[in-house]
Structure formats: C-alpha cells, structure tokens
Design a protein around this motif. Structure first.
Motif, PDB file in Angstrom:
ATOM      1  N   HIS A   7      -2.673 -25.261  22.177  1.00 46.46           N
ATOM      2  CA  HIS A   7      -3.251 -24.657  21.082  1.00 46.46           C
ATOM      3  C   HIS A   7      -4.791 -25.342  20.942  1.00 46.46           C
ATOM      4  N   PRO A  13      -4.183 -18.243  13.206  1.00 45.36           N
ATOM      5  CA  PRO A  13      -2.675 -17.891  13.076  1.00 45.36           C
ATOM      6  C   PRO A  13      -2.748 -16.116  13.121  1.00 45.36           C
ATOM      7  N   MET A  14      -2.012 -15.520  13.851  1.00 43.72           N
ATOM      8  CA  MET A  14      -1.728 -13.973  13.911  1.00 43.72           C
ATOM      9  C   MET A  14      -0.236 -13.680  14.180  1.00 43.72           C
ATOM     10  N   ASN A  15       0.307 -12.649  13.671  1.00 40.38           N
ATOM     11  CA  ASN A  15       1.583 -12.168  14.170  1.00 40.38           C
ATOM     12  C   ASN A  15       1.182 -11.248  15.434  1.00 40.38           C
ATOM     13  N   SER A 160       5.026 -13.050  22.611  1.00 41.11           N
ATOM     14  CA  SER A 160       4.457 -13.831  21.524  1.00 41.11           C
ATOM     15  C   SER A 160       2.893 -13.195  21.264  1.00 41.11           C
ATOM     16  N   LYS A 190       6.680 -13.823  12.907  1.00 35.70           N
ATOM     17  CA  LYS A 190       5.886 -14.970  12.622  1.00 35.70           C
ATOM     18  C   LYS A 190       4.350 -15.087  13.107  1.00 35.70           C
ATOM     19  N   ARG A 191       3.563 -15.766  12.411  1.00 37.81           N
ATOM     20  CA  ARG A 191       2.240 -16.021  12.833  1.00 37.81           C
ATOM     21  C   ARG A 191       2.190 -17.301  13.560  1.00 37.81           C
ATOM     22  N   LEU A 192       1.448 -16.991  14.821  1.00 35.63           N
ATOM     23  CA  LEU A 192       1.233 -18.439  15.673  1.00 35.63           C
ATOM     24  C   LEU A 192      -0.179 -18.474  16.099  1.00 35.63           C
ATOM     25  N   PRO A 193      -0.700 -19.394  16.625  1.00 36.29           N
ATOM     26  CA  PRO A 193      -2.095 -19.821  17.148  1.00 36.29           C
ATOM     27  C   PRO A 193      -2.634 -18.833  18.204  1.00 36.29           C
TER      28      PRO A 193
END
Length: 335
Positions: A7, A13-15, A160, A190-193
């Motif tokens: 990260h 953060p985005m889906n 992802s 989900k939102r992830l970096p």
C-alpha cells in the motif's frame, strides 16, 4: 511473476468499478488516441456506470454511444485500431459478446499476422462477466476459455481494484487486442487502496497474493475472493497455502505456476466457469508436464458445473465456495 502489492501513502480507496472508471479517464487524458464506444456508455455511463462522467469530460467524439449491435461495435473497434486509434469497446454483458466473435477471432486476433506485422490491432474489449448478482439468462457467463484458445488475443481478468486499474492501463497501451473481463460481483464489493497515478501493472504475469509452503491455490477473477477466504480457513488449521492470481489467461505465465507447485507439491485450481474444457484443465496439464516429479498428490479442480449458469435460486450452489475449496485442499494434503 508479480509479488504481493504494498500500500502507498498516495493510495485512494476505490471499488473495482471506480478503479475501471479512473483508469479509463487517466488513459484518455494522457493519450488523445484513446476512444470509448459501446451501448449506453456515453449519456448514461454504461449499464454498471463504469464510464460515468467520461462523456462530459472528453466529449461525444471520444465517448460514443452505439446501436445495440455487438458485431458492429467490434468491427468499428478493429477499423479504428488499424488506423491509429486505441479504441476501448464495452460489451454490456459477456453473454452478449458472441455476436462479435467474427470480428474478434477472424480479424482483431489475426491482423498482425495477416499483414506480416505491418498493422497491429491495439484495442480493448471490456465486458462484465460471471455470476453472483442474481442476473437473468445471458448475463452470468464465464466463457473465458473460449477467448484464451485464440492465438493473438490477450485475455485479462482482474480480481481487485488495484489490479483492475493497473491492468486496464496496460491493456490500453498494449499493441495487440485484449479481452478485458471484469467480474461484476466484485464491482462494488469493497473499497481497497489504489495508486491512481501509479505505473501500469505488467500483463502476461501471475500475481502472488499470499505465500505458503503447504499447497498452492490457483485462481482468477471473482473466484479469488473465495480462494483467499479458503486460505484463511486453512491457516486457522495450521495449513499455509500460497495463493496465485493468474490474472492473464493468455498468454499464460506458466513459469510462476510451475515454480510454486514444484515447491509446495500440491495444487488446487479454482474457477467459476464449467470444468470441462476450462482453463483449469490447461493449467493442470501444464503442471503434469512440467512439475510431475514434484507433485505429491493429484491436481484438484474446484469449478462451476458443466451446465448453464442457473437462475438466482441455485446460483450460489453453482459457484465455487470456500467449503468446496477447503475440502479439495485437504484431500490433496491427505493423499
């Protein structure tokens, strides 16, 4: 092989859907030859809103609504690509892509070979694929093996937001045609970096999402979600599973897969497409050919069933789940 991603302080953060939109916007801002076309992608932003706001930002000459005609969309994209543009065409659902097969298989995939390298075909065809959203018939297919069988086509399936963003940027820059399949049940999961200004991710390579010594779990697309969950369950029992996201099915990064399974001695391949004639069989054949003397157990496959994707009442029964993956893993360990 691409290793575990780290990260960044600059990550947002985005889906997965937002990551696709951001990658398209960045590619268009950086290269005037990138154009988008597809059904309802302009004014409405696409059926899943993957292109929302892009027509307003770049104009109707670069974000083009088309008729409901997939063969036309693919044919236009081939013509554009042969004349110096970089078209990104959207097919609303993978189940609608078959009308475009003539253009994709007979022309896009063969243009470089047909012209002895004089012309290339730098186009991307995006399509949401797979089950899990209670969609009706023709909206839940996972027929990636059909395209992976065709020489001249790259077949890419992100799992992802970060890989969707980085791989789509790379696909748009690629001089050859890319089928870019987006797992729609992960669109808003989900939102992830995501590092929005980061480098494109490499095509033609696997991503090692988790390291382990006891067995190798191999998957791609939406099934990565259940595969990682199964790895967590196995870890609770003291079993360390390596998890590999294939990401690019053609060309296939055989070296990474063979190296991992040669070290762990056991492999479970997971995909939601039907098992018969699927990419899991191709990977299993590769392991039998190149890692046979390292295998301690037969290669297991956990797949969808050899029937059309059922309607929503049976959809979850059709899709591979964590319990089926864990059971297959334990069978290989008990062999």
């Amino acid at each position: 092989m691409a290793e575990l991603q780290t990260h960044s302080a600059h990550a947002v953060p985005m889906n997965l859907l937002e990551a696709v939109n951001r990658a398209l916007a960045r590619a268009m801002a950086e290269d005037d030859s990138v154009v988008l076309l597809g059904e309802d992608i302009g004014t409405n932003g696409g059926v899943f809103r993957a292109t929302e706001g892009l027509k307003q930002q770049f104009g109707c000459r670069r974000v083009m609504d088309t008729p409901l005609a997939e063969n036309l969309i693919a044919g236009l994209a081939v013509g554009m690509a042969s004349q110096g543009l970089k078209p990104v065409a959207e097919i609303q659902f993978m189940g609608f892509i078959y009308a475009a097969l003539e253009q994709i298989l007979s022309h896009a995939a063969r243009l470089r070979n047909r012209t002895r390298g004089r012309l290339s075909c730098p186009l991307v065809i995006r399509a949401p694929y797979g089950g899990g959203i209670h969609a009706p018939e023709h909206h839940s297919e996972s027929t990636e093996a059909l395209f992976a069988h065709i020489p001249g086509l790259r077949v890419v399936m992100p799992s992802s937001p970060a890989r969707a963003h980085g791989l789509l940027l790379a696909a748009i820059q690629c001089p050859d045609p890319v089928i870019f399949l987006e797992p729609k049940r992960l669109y808003r999961l989900k939102r992830l970096p995501v590092v929005a200004d980061g480098d494109p991710l490499p095509l033609d390579t696997c991503f090692t999402l988790r390291t382990g010594d006891d067995l190798t779990l191999i998957s791609w697309g939406a099934a990565i979600h259940e595969t990682l969950g199964a790895a967590d369950q196995l870890a609770a029992d003291g079993i360390n599973a390596e998890v590999i996201d294939v990401a690019c099915l053609n060309p296939l990064d055989r070296d990474t897969l063979v190296a991992s399974v040669s070290r762990t001695g056991r492999a479970v391949i997971v995909h939601e497409a039907p098992g018969h004639g699927g990419m899991g069989a191709e990977i299993a054949a590769t392991l039998a050919n190149q890692a046979l003397l390292h295998l301690r157990a037969p290669v297991e496959r956990v797949t969808g069933y050899d029937c059309p994707m059922p309607y929503f009442q049976l959809e979850q029964h059709y899709l591979p789940d964590e319990e089926r993956i864990v059971a297959a893993a334990k069978r290989t360990l008990a062999y």
